[in-house]
Design a protein around this motif. Structure first.
Motif, PDB file in Angstrom:
ATOM      1  N   LYS A  32       0.944  -1.201  -0.123  1.00 32.14           N
ATOM      2  CA  LYS A  32      -0.132  -0.049   0.110  1.00 32.14           C
ATOM      3  C   LYS A  32       0.833   1.360  -0.066  1.00 32.14           C
ATOM      4  N   ALA A  35       2.341   1.519  -3.562  1.00 33.31           N
ATOM      5  CA  ALA A  35       1.133   1.953  -4.368  1.00 33.31           C
ATOM      6  C   ALA A  35       0.712   3.372  -4.346  1.00 33.31           C
ATOM      7  N   ASP A  54       0.914  -4.032 -15.052  1.00 32.25           N
ATOM      8  CA  ASP A  54       1.298  -3.911 -13.654  1.00 32.25           C
ATOM      9  C   ASP A  54       2.062  -5.342 -13.424  1.00 32.25           C
ATOM     10  N   ILE A  62      -1.594  -2.100  -6.249  1.00 30.10           N
ATOM     11  CA  ILE A  62      -0.857  -1.107  -7.092  1.00 30.10           C
ATOM     12  C   ILE A  62      -1.605  -0.789  -8.159  1.00 30.10           C
ATOM     13  N   GLU A  65      -4.639   1.572  -7.379  1.00 27.25           N
ATOM     14  CA  GLU A  65      -4.116   2.765  -7.138  1.00 27.25           C
ATOM     15  C   GLU A  65      -4.015   3.575  -8.538  1.00 27.25           C
ATOM     16  N   GLY A 113       5.687  -3.353  -8.539  1.00 28.97           N
ATOM     17  CA  GLY A 113       5.683  -3.074  -7.042  1.00 28.97           C
ATOM     18  C   GLY A 113       6.189  -4.192  -6.053  1.00 28.97           C
TER      19      GLY A 113
END
Length: 295
Positions: A32, A35, A54, A62, A65, A113
């Motif tokens: 989080k 993100a 992604d 992510i 977001e 991420g």
């Protein structure tokens, strides 16, 4: 010559992430944080991204977001874990992180991420990403760096040396921020930038940290790990050493996570280019207000 053994046991990693999928949202505080940071960085880029990937989507933290940004249009979520991927937004693709099934110059944006630290060949994966990006396409990625879990690594090494007479690898050898800019250049990217952020998390006990890592699907997946089960005595001794060496006031213990963020562009003729040596039209000495002396 025989090929070197892989660094990570990808089959084990994928199965652990599959098992962790049901409770992934209870252990995604780092995701989080990443993100929010990636979305904030992407929001200041004044351009559209018709097709975004992604890579290593986890359970979609992510993707959700960045998917809120008006600049991101079509999103593909890719991850080796089908169970995690089932919770991700956009078009879903089960794929290995280091074997991208995309044609050259097909993507406008790749975000990732806390995933790229788990590939055996990071330089090769960066080359694949650069080839899949259109000219002037953007890579924006965050991965764990070399100072991650230094406390846990030291505690396990000490406990195994004490009880077993030797140590086995338990924490992955993450990349160093000083090396990543060079890796991006070697992969053919333009305007590469790598920066580091240290996040320190206080846990009630070392065992609570280990449970969190298991909940992330991130417990030891190194190929050269010790294959015998961890004994209760070894686990408790590692926890004792952790608390003895790193304990905080109040009995809690810290865990360090280093987040390295990469920003780089696929080359394009419109991008700013470095000037040729000797082409400057102003003297540095004049700008600094000092007298120039020949060496």
């Amino acid at each position: 010559m025989s090929a070197a053994p892989p660094l990570f046991d990808i089959a084990l990693l994928t199965s652990r992430r599959d098992r962790a999928a049901a409770s992934a949202s209870a252990h995604d505080f780092l995701l989080k944080r990443v993100a929010e940071d990636l979305a904030e960085r992407l929001a200041i880029v004044q351009r559209r991204f018709p097709l975004a990937l992604d890579l290593g989507a986890h359970h979609g933290v992510i993707g959700r977001e960045i998917g809120r940004l008006p600049s991101v249009e079509t999103l593909i979520s890719a991850d080796p874990s089908a169970n995690l991927l089932g919770q991700a937004p956009g078009h879903r693709l089960v794929a290995q992180l280091d074997m991208l099934p995309f044609g050259d110059a097909s993507l406008d944006l790749v975000v990732s991420g806390l995933a790229l630290q788990l590939v055996d060949d990071l330089p090769g994966t960066l080359v694949q990403i650069r080839r899949a990006l259109k000219p002037d396409g953007l890579l924006l990625a965050a991965l764990l760096g070399g100072r991650t879990l230094t406390e846990l690594r030291e505690a396990w090494l000490a406990a195994e040396a004490e009880l077993l007479g030797g140590a086995s690898p338990r924490v992955a050898p993450f990349a160093d921020v000083r090396d990543l800019g060079g890796l991006l250049q070697r992969a053919g990217f333009s305007l590469p930038v790598a920066d580091s952020d240290i996040v320190t998390v206080a846990y009630e006990t070392p065992l609570a940290l280990m449970r969190d890592l298991k909940g992330m699907g991130a417990s030891n997946m190194l190929f050269e790990r010790r294959r015998t089960p961890v004994t209760r005595g070894l686990l408790l001794r590692a926890a004792e050493i952790y608390a003895e060496r790193f304990g905080l006031e109040g009995g809690r213990v810290p865990a360090t996570f280093e987040i390295l963020t990469l920003t780089a562009w696929a080359p394009h003729e419109s991008q700013q280019q470095p000037l040729k040596p000797g082409s400057a039209k102003a003297r540095l000495a004049d700008a600094l207000g000092v007298r120039e002396r020949k060496i």
